[in-house]
Design an enzyme around this catalytic site. Structure first.
Site, short mmCIF file in Angstrom:
data_model
loop_
_atom_site.label_atom_id
_atom_site.label_comp_id
_atom_site.label_asym_id
_atom_site.label_seq_id
_atom_site.Cartn_x
_atom_site.Cartn_y
_atom_site.Cartn_z
N HIS A 53 -5.58 3.56 -1.31
CA HIS A 53 -7.19 3.82 -0.36
C HIS A 53 -7.46 4.88 -1.16
CE1 HIS A 53 -9.95 4.07 3.31
NE2 HIS A 53 -10.41 4.04 2.30
N ASP A 66 -0.09 4.41 0.34
CA ASP A 66 -1.22 5.53 -0.09
C ASP A 66 -0.07 7.23 1.45
OD1 ASP A 66 -2.97 4.29 -0.38
OD2 ASP A 66 -4.24 3.80 1.57
N HIS A 67 1.34 6.05 1.74
CA HIS A 67 1.89 7.35 2.54
C HIS A 67 2.98 7.50 1.90
CE1 HIS A 67 -0.97 6.45 6.36
NE2 HIS A 67 -0.88 5.03 5.89
N ARG A 108 3.17 18.24 1.73
CA ARG A 108 3.65 19.92 1.71
C ARG A 108 2.68 20.33 -0.10
NH1 ARG A 108 8.58 22.13 3.24
NH2 ARG A 108 8.44 22.02 5.03
N ASN A 152 0.51 -1.02 -0.31
CA ASN A 152 0.25 -0.26 0.27
C ASN A 152 0.78 1.20 0.15
OD1 ASN A 152 -1.49 2.30 1.08
ND2 ASN A 152 -2.90 0.47 2.01
N HIS A 184 -3.66 -5.09 7.79
CA HIS A 184 -3.31 -3.37 8.92
C HIS A 184 -2.53 -4.01 9.72
CE1 HIS A 184 -4.86 0.40 10.57
NE2 HIS A 184 -5.45 0.21 9.44
N GLY A 185 -1.22 -3.29 10.25
CA GLY A 185 -0.64 -2.88 11.33
C GLY A 185 0.42 -3.94 11.19
N THR A 237 -6.97 5.95 10.55
CA THR A 237 -6.86 5.10 9.37
C THR A 237 -7.74 4.25 9.64
OG1 THR A 237 -5.11 3.07 9.07
CG2 THR A 237 -4.93 3.92 10.93
N THR A 238 -7.95 3.50 8.84
CA THR A 238 -8.91 2.35 9.29
C THR A 238 -9.06 2.17 9.80
OG1 THR A 238 -8.72 1.67 6.60
CG2 THR A 238 -10.35 0.50 7.22
N ARG A 240 -7.44 12.73 0.99
CA ARG A 240 -6.55 13.21 2.05
C ARG A 240 -4.80 12.71 1.50
NH1 ARG A 240 -7.12 9.64 7.49
NH2 ARG A 240 -9.12 11.04 7.60
N HIS A 241 -4.74 11.49 0.91
CA HIS A 241 -3.48 10.93 0.48
C HIS A 241 -3.60 10.70 -0.81
CE1 HIS A 241 -4.93 7.16 1.84
NE2 HIS A 241 -4.70 7.55 2.88
N GLU A 283 -10.52 -9.66 3.41
CA GLU A 283 -8.85 -9.60 4.33
C GLU A 283 -9.27 -9.01 5.74
OE1 GLU A 283 -7.79 -6.14 2.05
OE2 GLU A 283 -6.26 -5.54 4.36
N GLU A 313 -8.74 -0.13 -2.34
CA GLU A 313 -9.76 0.03 -1.33
C GLU A 313 -10.63 1.15 -1.79
OE1 GLU A 313 -7.01 0.16 2.33
OE2 GLU A 313 -6.18 -1.02 2.07
N ARG A 361 -9.36 7.73 -0.60
CA ARG A 361 -10.92 8.32 0.40
C ARG A 361 -11.88 8.99 0.08
NH1 ARG A 361 -10.26 7.95 5.84
NH2 ARG A 361 -9.03 6.05 6.76
N1 PXP Z 1 -5.92 -2.99 4.65
C1 PXP Z 1 -6.89 -2.60 4.15
C2 PXP Z 1 -8.22 -2.56 4.25
C3 PXP Z 1 -6.26 -0.84 5.09
O1 PXP Z 1 -7.34 -0.02 5.13
C4 PXP Z 1 -4.83 -0.96 5.09
C5 PXP Z 1 -4.36 0.97 5.77
O2 PXP Z 1 -5.24 1.02 4.69
C6 PXP Z 1 -3.92 -2.23 5.38
C7 PXP Z 1 -4.29 -2.96 4.54
C8 PXP Z 1 -2.52 -1.67 5.44
O3 PXP Z 1 -2.20 -1.13 6.98
P1 PXP Z 1 -0.63 -0.55 7.07
O4 PXP Z 1 -0.71 0.31 6.19
O5 PXP Z 1 -0.85 -0.48 8.48
O6 PXP Z 1 0.25 -2.12 7.13
#
Ligand code: PXP
Length: 379
Positions: free
Chosen positions: A183, A149-150, A158, A147, A331-332, A240-241, A189-190, A291, A210, A185
């Site tokens: 994702h 996103d970040h 910026r 992912n 996630h996490g 985050t979710t 936001r990202h 998931e 996502e 959103r």
């Molecule tokens: N899966 C889903 C459905 C998520 O919403 C996220 C966070 O965007 C992730 C996986 C990835 O989570 P993490 O960024 O904590 O690895």
């Protein structure tokens, strides 16, 4: 867990492949609720076992001990030293040879014995080939989708153009990841609409979108045509979710979203907490996949709750596969807690973002991806 691997020797490789292969074989043979123990030893130790229990001299590659007790398939002892020698001789890898020896040992436990004559040897070879072919129907190891996103979060800080998640996706794929997740959103936001459009064009592996199950997002998905959509709950205030989709409560609207996405030709995954009623509800919606939200496992504050959450994930993965669903997880997850869940053979794909991008800031994206791939693929 039905498979227990113990080692009495140095195993300079991850056991994740062996673990997943053993679990898949037990499931295939209708023994998924039974326990199989695998002991990895060196030549000296297997020679000792060979002499003590079978009255034979010298080391060998694998020995099986059937167990008569309820709920037990038996024990398989493998010499990793012999496995390595045999792998070199036959031009395969150590990991592949270990799986072949596991299959050989398991077929013995299933009652076949090649030492009982030509016909028995032929039958045993046939059964081994069947199991190996089964294992080859799908990669033993899970896929890793990353992912990005970040990367976009840093760009948006910026409001400019750098860093570009599209460039990041290219680096991630070159490093060996199986695909990209973003994702989109509601508050943008990202990830931005432009990112999603370009990523769909350039991502070579799988591309997962996502999104929340809103009319706007379903329309965008229909235009973009990602390989799969993962439906997630979305709150504007959250960092985050936060939790899984409450499919049980929202079954009607989720079923409707799934069927609209199917109408666009897009398969659907539902992001759910590891709870049986959510998994059962997910199966009823017609989605192809769930998931499993691994957040509670990742955030567990002590070993007991981590264990409890791990067991919940493993159990739900099994139930989902029994219901005909594919299972993803995420996630996490980070560099400490991923190996353990990567050993759950029912999970075919991981979606990991924050930990990889955070590490990339310090060691570079290519290296951060490769390090996570080693944990997921057991390389
Ligand atoms: N899966 C889903 C459905 C998520 O919403 C996220 C966070 O965007 C992730 C996986 C990835 O989570 P993490 O960024 O904590 O690895």
């Amino acid at each position: 867990m039905p498979v227990v691997i113990s080692t009495e020797t140095d195993t300079p490789f991850s056991c994740v492949r062996l673990y997943r292969a053993a679990q898949r074989l037990l499931r295939y043979c209708g023994l998924k609720d039974q326990e199989l123990s695998i002991l990895l030893v060196d030549d000296r130790r297997i020679a000792q076992i060979n002499s003590q229990w079978l009255n034979r001299t010298g080391p060998t590659n694998v020995i099986s001990f059937p167990q008569a007790g309820q709920g037990l398939v038996g024990d398989i002892v493998i010499s990793v030293e012999t496995a390595r020698r045999e792998a070199a001789e036959s031009g395969t890898t150590w990991a592949v040879r270990l799986v072949e020896l596991l299959v050989h040992g398991l077929v013995h436990l299933l009652g076949e014995d090649h030492e009982l004559g030509e016909e028995a040897a032929r039958r045993m070879r046939k059964r081994e080939q069947e199991l190996i072919s089964y294992l080859l129907t799908e990669d033993i190891m899970a896929d890793l989708l990353i992912n990005v996103d970040h990367i976009a979060t840093i760009r948006q800080a910026r409001g400019g153009e750098e860093p570009d998640p599209v460039v990041a996706a290219g680096i991630v794929e070159l490093a060996g990841a199986d695909g990209i997740v973003v994702h989109l959103r509601e508050d943008r936001r990202h990830i931005q609409d432009r990112d999603v459009r370009i990523l769909r064009e350039v991502v070579k592996g799988r591309f997962t979108l996502e999104m929340a199950a809103t009319d706007e997002m379903i329309g965008i998905a229909g235009e973009i045509q990602p390989d799969i959509v993962t439906l997630v709950p979305e709150k504007r205030q959250e960092l985050t979710t936060e939790g899984g989709l409450d499919v049980l409560r929202l079954e009607e609207s989720v079923t409707d979203a799934v069927s609209r996405l199917h109408g666009h030709g897009i398969p659907v995954s539902l992001f759910v907490d590891p709870e049986e009623e959510q998994v059962q509800a997910a199966a009823r919606t017609g989605a192809e996949c769930i998931e499993i939200h691994t957040g509670r496992y990742a955030d567990a504050e002590d070993v007991d709750s981590e264990e409890q959450e791990f067991q919940a994930i493993a159990r739900m993965a099994g139930i989902a596969v029994d219901l005909g669903l594919r299972v993803h997880a995420g996630h996490g997850l980070n560099y400490r807690n991923t190996s353990r869940v990567a050993a759950i053979s029912e999970i075919s794909e991981f979606s990991i973002g924050h930990a990889i991008i955070a590490r990339a800031a310090l060691v570079g994206l290519d290296q951060a991806v490769r390090e996570m791939l080693r944990l997921v693929k057991g390389m």
